[in-house]
Write a protein that holds these residues in place. Sequence first.
Motif, short mmCIF file in Angstrom:
data_model
loop_
_atom_site.label_atom_id
_atom_site.label_comp_id
_atom_site.label_asym_id
_atom_site.label_seq_id
_atom_site.Cartn_x
_atom_site.Cartn_y
_atom_site.Cartn_z
N ILE A 166 75.62 46.89 108.35
CA ILE A 166 74.67 46.27 108.12
C ILE A 166 74.92 44.77 109.55
O ILE A 166 75.80 44.51 107.99
CB ILE A 166 73.94 46.40 107.91
N VAL A 167 74.58 44.83 110.25
CA VAL A 167 74.69 43.17 110.21
C VAL A 167 73.56 42.63 110.16
O VAL A 167 72.58 42.90 111.58
CB VAL A 167 75.34 43.12 111.90
N ALA A 168 73.25 41.10 109.58
CA ALA A 168 71.87 40.42 109.49
C ALA A 168 72.15 39.07 110.33
O ALA A 168 73.36 38.11 110.24
CB ALA A 168 71.36 40.64 108.47
N ASN A 169 71.13 38.79 110.85
CA ASN A 169 70.86 37.18 110.69
C ASN A 169 70.86 36.45 109.85
O ASN A 169 70.12 37.26 108.79
CB ASN A 169 69.92 36.66 112.02
N PRO A 170 71.14 35.48 109.45
CA PRO A 170 71.50 34.86 108.15
C PRO A 170 70.18 33.78 107.43
O PRO A 170 69.58 34.23 106.21
CB PRO A 170 72.23 33.32 108.49
N MET A 171 68.99 34.18 108.75
CA MET A 171 68.16 34.23 108.38
C MET A 171 66.77 35.29 108.47
O MET A 171 65.60 35.12 109.07
CB MET A 171 67.27 32.86 109.80
N THR A 172 66.84 36.62 108.61
CA THR A 172 66.65 37.67 108.97
C THR A 172 65.59 37.69 107.67
O THR A 172 66.14 37.54 106.72
CB THR A 172 67.64 38.62 109.27
N LEU A 173 64.78 38.39 107.71
CA LEU A 173 63.27 38.89 106.48
C LEU A 173 64.23 40.31 106.21
O LEU A 173 64.17 40.97 106.55
CB LEU A 173 62.26 38.83 106.89
N THR A 174 64.30 40.46 105.23
CA THR A 174 65.05 41.46 104.87
C THR A 174 64.81 42.02 102.99
O THR A 174 63.69 40.90 102.19
CB THR A 174 66.46 42.19 104.55
N GLY A 175 64.77 42.95 102.79
CA GLY A 175 64.99 43.10 101.81
C GLY A 175 63.35 43.84 101.23
O GLY A 175 62.94 45.24 101.84
N SER A 176 62.29 43.17 100.24
CA SER A 176 61.07 44.12 99.97
C SER A 176 61.71 45.39 99.88
O SER A 176 60.65 46.16 100.32
CB SER A 176 59.52 44.09 101.28
N LEU A 177 62.57 46.03 99.14
CA LEU A 177 62.81 46.70 98.46
C LEU A 177 61.32 47.12 97.35
O LEU A 177 61.48 47.23 96.04
CB LEU A 177 64.06 47.20 97.84
N ASP A 254 62.79 44.57 93.34
CA ASP A 254 61.83 44.30 92.01
C ASP A 254 60.38 43.73 93.15
O ASP A 254 59.72 42.87 93.00
CB ASP A 254 61.70 42.83 91.80
N GLY A 255 60.71 44.34 95.15
CA GLY A 255 59.28 43.27 95.76
C GLY A 255 59.78 42.56 95.90
O GLY A 255 58.85 42.39 97.30
N ARG A 256 60.22 41.97 95.91
CA ARG A 256 61.60 40.36 97.07
C ARG A 256 61.80 40.41 98.08
O ARG A 256 62.63 41.74 98.53
CB ARG A 256 62.03 38.67 96.01
N VAL A 257 61.55 39.71 99.21
CA VAL A 257 62.63 39.63 100.51
C VAL A 257 63.17 38.49 100.50
O VAL A 257 63.64 37.88 99.22
CB VAL A 257 61.71 38.99 101.57
N TYR A 258 64.51 38.73 100.72
CA TYR A 258 65.84 37.69 100.79
C TYR A 258 65.57 37.27 102.47
O TYR A 258 66.18 38.17 103.46
CB TYR A 258 66.90 38.67 100.60
N ARG A 332 48.04 55.86 100.52
CA ARG A 332 49.38 56.10 101.18
C ARG A 332 50.44 56.17 100.93
O ARG A 332 49.93 54.47 100.35
CB ARG A 332 49.37 55.81 102.93
N LEU A 333 51.56 56.26 100.85
CA LEU A 333 52.35 56.11 99.64
C LEU A 333 53.31 55.27 100.98
O LEU A 333 53.01 55.72 102.26
CB LEU A 333 53.27 57.01 99.54
N MET A 334 53.58 53.67 101.03
CA MET A 334 54.22 52.16 102.68
C MET A 334 55.73 52.25 101.59
O MET A 334 55.72 51.69 99.95
CB MET A 334 53.09 51.84 102.69
N TYR A 335 56.62 52.19 102.31
CA TYR A 335 57.51 51.36 101.85
C TYR A 335 57.51 50.66 103.10
O TYR A 335 57.60 49.76 104.27
CB TYR A 335 59.02 52.39 102.59
N ILE A 336 56.51 49.48 102.54
CA ILE A 336 56.43 48.20 103.96
C ILE A 336 56.15 46.25 103.20
O ILE A 336 56.15 46.66 102.18
CB ILE A 336 55.16 48.04 104.04
N TYR A 337 56.59 45.72 103.97
CA TYR A 337 57.10 44.29 103.10
C TYR A 337 55.28 44.12 103.87
O TYR A 337 54.49 44.04 104.95
CB TYR A 337 57.85 43.81 104.12
N ARG A 338 54.24 43.49 103.17
CA ARG A 338 52.72 42.49 103.09
C ARG A 338 52.84 41.36 103.12
O ARG A 338 53.27 40.62 101.45
CB ARG A 338 52.00 43.14 102.12
N PRO A 339 53.51 40.58 103.69
CA PRO A 339 53.37 38.81 103.78
C PRO A 339 52.01 38.14 102.88
O PRO A 339 51.09 39.39 102.97
CB PRO A 339 53.80 38.28 105.21
#
Length: 339
Positions: A166-177, A254-258, A332-339
């Motif tokens: 996995i390659v990410a940009n330093p400012m990519t928003l990821t996580g929200s696990l 824990d749901g937070r974004v990184y 509905r079950l969702m794996y989704i990031y809600r800003p």
Amino acid sequence: METPAQPQHQTQPQPQPRKRSWIPIVVFLSALVVACVACVALAVLMGRSVESTAESIHEEAVQGSGEWKIAIIPVTGTIQESAGGFTTSAATPESLKAMLDQAENDSKVKAIILEVDSPGGEVVASDEMYREILDFKQRTRKPVVVRMVSTAASGAYYISMAADKIVANPMTLTGSLGVIMEYMNFSKAADKVGISQVVIRSGEFKDIGNPFRDPTKEERQILQQLVDEAYNQFVNVIAQGRKMPTSRVRQLADGRVYSGQQAKQLGLVDELGNLDKAVQVAEQLAGIKNAQVVRYRHSVSLLSLLSSRLQMSTEPDAMKILRSAGYDITPRLMYIYRP
């Protein structure tokens, strides 16, 4: 004695027969033909798919001109089972499979870059896409690299667990696990306008998630169990993909974004960089150099566009607005990031 002149009778011109114009007939027949064609097209659209997805994929040259190719497969927009109807930007298992099939059948393609830019989406669709990638790798032995763009969160991170790197940009928003289940509740609004709903059910929990009333304690427990099951599955997928203890995954999930930078420090991604970095990693995994990089694109056909518009036309405006905002009136079950 002169004879008075007799009045001369003028000969009235005979009416000429009117020439018949064929223009109205031609116009009518043309309209009839167009209507028939439209009816046939509509019947085909309603009955079956007229065009396979794979046939609508084409390549765009990105860089390089080597003998071997690296194919970029975009995973853009909300992850859902079907792209029809209320949205024009969605990532679906069907679309991903079609592109993976094309890469599998092209002997010159030696590696895949999944270009992920998505907040996630439906639980089932995310899992199906994840398994499609795993199956592709097992069949072809072609490496898969994920390149995270602006956002690669929740379900988008879930599918990334099938990649080799996995390659990410330093400012990519990821996580929200994590998992979320939500639905609209109209009970207070219904009370204000005097609307009530009559429900005749076969069992106590048959109308669980009814938007016209608050959920009971027992119903909350049932829905929470579903959320917990989906969460545990997410944790296991991350633990397997990142070779990380589940206890550590639960600390991070824990749901937070990184940011991409934070994710790299936490072991959630492998490298930081842009497309060039992803290409470099893919070349290393595939054992090739100076590869030709191509990006797969779907060509939107007129019939598929008409089909999408037809689905939109049969849905109430209120539902279109809610769905376009990512909300639904049913749980509905969702794996989704809600800003």
